[in-house]
Design a protein around this motif. Structure first.
Motif, PDB file in Angstrom:
ATOM      1  N   ARG A 169      -9.407 -16.374  -6.833  1.00  0.00           N
ATOM      2  CA  ARG A 169      -9.952 -17.706  -6.536  1.00  0.00           C
ATOM      3  C   ARG A 169      -9.421 -18.727  -7.536  1.00  0.00           C
ATOM      4  O   ARG A 169     -10.182 -19.288  -8.330  1.00  0.00           O
ATOM      5  CB  ARG A 169     -11.475 -17.711  -6.558  1.00  0.00           C
ATOM      6  N   ARG A 175     -13.733 -25.770  -8.111  1.00  0.00           N
ATOM      7  CA  ARG A 175     -14.215 -26.118  -6.776  1.00  0.00           C
ATOM      8  C   ARG A 175     -15.741 -25.986  -6.708  1.00  0.00           C
ATOM      9  O   ARG A 175     -16.435 -26.844  -6.154  1.00  0.00           O
ATOM     10  CB  ARG A 175     -13.572 -25.213  -5.722  1.00  0.00           C
ATOM     11  N   ASP A 176     -16.246 -24.891  -7.237  1.00  0.00           N
ATOM     12  CA  ASP A 176     -17.687 -24.668  -7.189  1.00  0.00           C
ATOM     13  C   ASP A 176     -18.442 -25.749  -7.950  1.00  0.00           C
ATOM     14  O   ASP A 176     -19.510 -26.199  -7.513  1.00  0.00           O
ATOM     15  CB  ASP A 176     -18.024 -23.292  -7.770  1.00  0.00           C
ATOM     16  N   ASP A 180     -20.996 -28.061  -6.103  1.00  0.00           N
ATOM     17  CA  ASP A 180     -22.394 -28.036  -6.526  1.00  0.00           C
ATOM     18  C   ASP A 180     -22.908 -29.444  -6.817  1.00  0.00           C
ATOM     19  O   ASP A 180     -24.071 -29.764  -6.521  1.00  0.00           O
ATOM     20  CB  ASP A 180     -22.555 -27.164  -7.773  1.00  0.00           C
ATOM     21  N   ARG A 279     -15.476 -26.491  -1.447  1.00  0.00           N
ATOM     22  CA  ARG A 279     -15.705 -25.135  -1.952  1.00  0.00           C
ATOM     23  C   ARG A 279     -14.754 -24.121  -1.337  1.00  0.00           C
ATOM     24  O   ARG A 279     -14.268 -23.207  -2.015  1.00  0.00           O
ATOM     25  CB  ARG A 279     -17.152 -24.722  -1.688  1.00  0.00           C
ATOM     26  N   HIS A 280     -14.473 -24.277  -0.038  1.00  0.00           N
ATOM     27  CA  HIS A 280     -13.658 -23.286   0.668  1.00  0.00           C
ATOM     28  C   HIS A 280     -12.252 -23.773   0.995  1.00  0.00           C
ATOM     29  O   HIS A 280     -11.463 -23.022   1.572  1.00  0.00           O
ATOM     30  CB  HIS A 280     -14.362 -22.876   1.971  1.00  0.00           C
TER      31      HIS A 280
END
Length: 715
Positions: A169, A175-176, A180, A279-280
């Motif tokens: 990842r 990204r998280d 968030d 996120r994805h």
């Protein structure tokens, strides 16, 4: 809190196993690096060198799991190299008890001070000292010690290479963090529909800012959808609050409030969609009803004044978020020209001066970091001497346990001591049973050690007791690989681990660094930061161009840092067996709520800052100066256990009213600032009110409410 209850709470925290999202691929990568190092060392040099290199690779992999936005290979290399240097110097002095003890004290003291540079550096430094106590006993000559140190560096290099060759990842943590932050604002928008003055925790935004601060090398490869979205998210929050708050927006009920609720629901849906896309790394999918709510032309017919301006601004910001989040096809030339300059993080070597400054700032006796350094040094020396004199052998287990469990605060030290002993019992029992059943040879012991290390990498975020159980089994199998029988290591490891943990707990009780007595200072620091933020916002109304007043953004970041420092201090203090000493839990909770409201009011005013060409308001400069000076004086009063006064702010606000205030948002916000400061004084005034002859209490002079009829609305 009593000592008995404090011990019970910390023991429960240490033995708790939490459900966390596991990262099996990352754990597999760390275990694979350890297996490569052990296999090469066994093949080329034998079990003794394999054990040393295994410790280097093991610690390097742990370093890559620490919370850091920096490239992980740097952490692995730094960990392996520092462990190699520690081991080599430790071996050179190991044959002389006093000389090695002096080196151990120096190394431990520096490791204790390294917590000033951050928890990642502190954990790596403390682990290096603990592992050094084991690895210095393995070599048999200076040449062999140099070879062992070299293999530790190789172990760090192998782990670093695996991180580069097999990224898991890539940019996933960044990204998280950004996702968030957007998801937190989406939740905030939905909560504002039902509670127009709902609180917002800025921690996700702070984490997103930390993630956006990258190195120059990272800036060249950062995905396009991570460019600029955080800055837009920061600007959305005050607009959401301003749109929902009835003091500066629309009435609490009616057609206008219904329209605001629709806009807030649509904003939450859009922000959630952007968070999922970032996120994805996938396209943004917005619900049709959210698109319809934002595009309807009825907003201008229903909302007017500040509410309409906030709704228009919200629509523009949401559009910017969608454009940023949807740009997943790579940055274009036009995007490169318009994207904001990245926040650059200094290189690893450039951090050394900053770390030295942080350590120098903590070199005072009342500093928790300095007291921790002194405490852990004394315990490590005492534990080493006791282990040396006791007829158990392997005396390094006691100081190693002490160094690993001791932290600058009470709760972590005691909970980790309980977790380490409990985990050691479980891990040693399981490993011992397996050894008695299987009688593994060198190869099988090495494989079992790698398996235990992989389990530790997988479970280390679920709780200390699970991680320590895996570490205990890992050490048993690793030493068994070198030919040591389990009966030579298990009994003394359990006894000396208990001794090391008890020494650490006693040391903290005798030479503590309690957070409870410093709560008033933390609260005063937060008051100063909030006052400067509010003053910077008000000052912009006097200087719309922003050239002659403090930077609002910098003041906001300082206020957030002060708030987080206060909350962390409260979390550390709540389990301490110490009386509050002038600031009860109720008063602390009330003061926290009031200061959070003070920052929120300043944020509401920030949402309506004037444009550069607007007419200046000279009276705002006087109010800003009064806010700045009064909050500094109020902070001094808090430290001295006095009730702060705000007469200067009240006078400046009266003078501003005399000159006229063109915008009701400005007047309401300024009045709310004064009301909030008065509430802080009420929260800090714990003395009982004087009683009249008939038994009723007297009222404070300012209890009749705002002095101006156009003052703040009741909340």
């Amino acid at each position: 809190m009593t000592w008995l209850r404090a011990l019970k709470e910390t023991a429960r925290a240490g033995l708790t196993v939490e459900r966390k999202r596991l990262e099996p691929l990352v754990a597999l990568r760390g275990a694979a690096g350890l297996a490569i190092v052990i296999g090469l060392s066994l093949t080329l040099f034998g079990p003794a060198v394999a054990a040393s290199s295994a410790f280097g690779a093991f610690q390097a992999a742990i370093a890559t799991f620490q919370r850091s936005w920096r490239p992980r290979p740097e952490l692995a290399l730094a960990s392996g190299t520092s462990l190699a240097v520690s081991t080599f110097l430790g071996y050179l002095t190991g044959s002389h008890l006093l000389l090695f003890l002096a080196l151990l004290c120096l190394w431990t003291f520096l490791a204790g001070l390294s917590w000033a540079a951050g928890p990642t550096v502190g954990i790596i430094a403390s682990s290096n000292v603990a592992i050094m106590l084991v690895t210095v006993t393995i070599p048999t000559s200076v040449v062999a010690a140099a070879g062992h140190a070299a293999m530790m560096i190789v172990g760090g290099c192998v782990q670093a290479a695996l991180v580069i060759l097999f990224p898991v990842r890539r940019w996933g943590a960044h990204r998280d963090a950004l996702a968030d932050a957007l998801a937190a604002e989406a939740d905030y928008a939905r909560r504002l529909r039902h509670d127009p003055v709902a609180a917002f925790d800025p921690e996700p935004l702070m984490a997103a800012r930390d993630a956006a601060t990258i190195t120059a090398r990272q800036a060249r490869t950062r995905p396009a959808e991570l460019h600029g979205a955080r800055g837009v998210a920061e600007r959305i929050r005050p607009v959401l609050a301003s749109l929902a708050d009835p003091a500066v927006g629309v009435p609490e009920e009616g057609k206008e409030r219904d329209r605001v609720r629709e806009l807030l629901a649509a904003a939450g849906a859009v922000l959630d969609a952007a968070a999922r896309a970032i996120r994805h790394g996938e396209p943004v999918r917005i619900p049709p009803e959210a698109q319809a709510a934002l595009r309807t032309p009825d907003t201008g017919a229903i909302l007017t004044g500040p509410a309409y301006r906030a709704a228009t601004r919200l629509g523009a910001l949401l559009k910017d978020v969608l454009e940023t989040a949807g740009n997943s096809g790579g940055p274009s030339a036009e995007a490169d020209r318009t994207a904001p300059a990245p926040l650059l993080r200094p290189t690893l070597f450039a951090l050394v001066p900053a770390a030295m400054r942080a350590v120098r700032a903590e070199l005072r006796h009342e500093s928790p970091v300095t007291r921790h350094a002194i405490r852990v040094t004394a315990v490590a020396a005492a534990g080493y001497l006791l282990g040396h004199w006791l007829p158990l052998g392997h005396g390094y287990w006691a100081p190693m346990a002490s160094v690993m469990v001791m932290r600058p605060d009470f709760s972590q030290t005691y909970s980790r001591a309980v977790a380490r002993f409990g985990g050691t019992l479980v891990g040693v029992a399981l490993a011992t049973g397996l050894v008695q059943l299987a009688h593994p040879g060198t190869g099988l012991s090495a494989a079992l050690a790698v398996l235990c290390a992989g389990m530790m990498y997988l479970l280390m975020r679920t709780g200390q007791v699970a991680a320590q159980a895996c570490v205990a089994a890992y050490v048993v199998f690793l030493l068994g690989m070198g030919g040591q029988q389990w009966t030579q290591t298990v009994p003394e490891r359990v006894v000396l681990t208990l001794l090391g943990g008890v020494l650490g707990m006693i040391a903290y009780a005798l030479y503590p660094a309690w957070e409870t007595p410093r709560l008033r200072t933390r609260l005063a620091d937060w008051l100063i930061a909030d006052g400067r933020y509010a003053a910077a916002v008000v000052d912009r109304y006097a200087h719309p161009a922003g050239k002659a007043c403090p930077d609002v953004r910098e003041a906001l970041l300082a206020a957030r840092d002060a708030r987080v420092a206060w909350q962390e201090a409260v979390d550390r203090a709540k389990n301490e067996p110490v009386r509050h000493r002038g600031l009860s839990r109720a008063a602390a909770a009330d003061a926290e709520e009031v200061l959070a409201q003070l920052g929120r009011v300043a944020m509401l005013m920030e949402a309506h800052l004037p444009e550069r060409g607007d007419t200046p308001v000279p009276a705002a400069a006087r109010l800003a100066d009064a806010l700045r000076k009064s909050t500094e004086q109020g902070a001094k009063a808090l430290r001295e256990r006095r009730v702060p006064k705000w007469e200067a702010v009240r006078t400046a606000l009266d003078e501003w009213d005399g000159e006229g205030v063109p915008d009701r948002v400005v007047r309401r916000g300024a009045g709310l600032l004064l009301e909030t400061l008065d509430e802080l004084s009420d929260a800090m005034d714990t003395s009982p009110p004087p009683m009249l002859v008939d038994g009723t209490s007297t009222k404070r002079p300012d209890d009749d409410g705002p002095r101006n009829p156009e003052g703040p609305a009741a909340r």
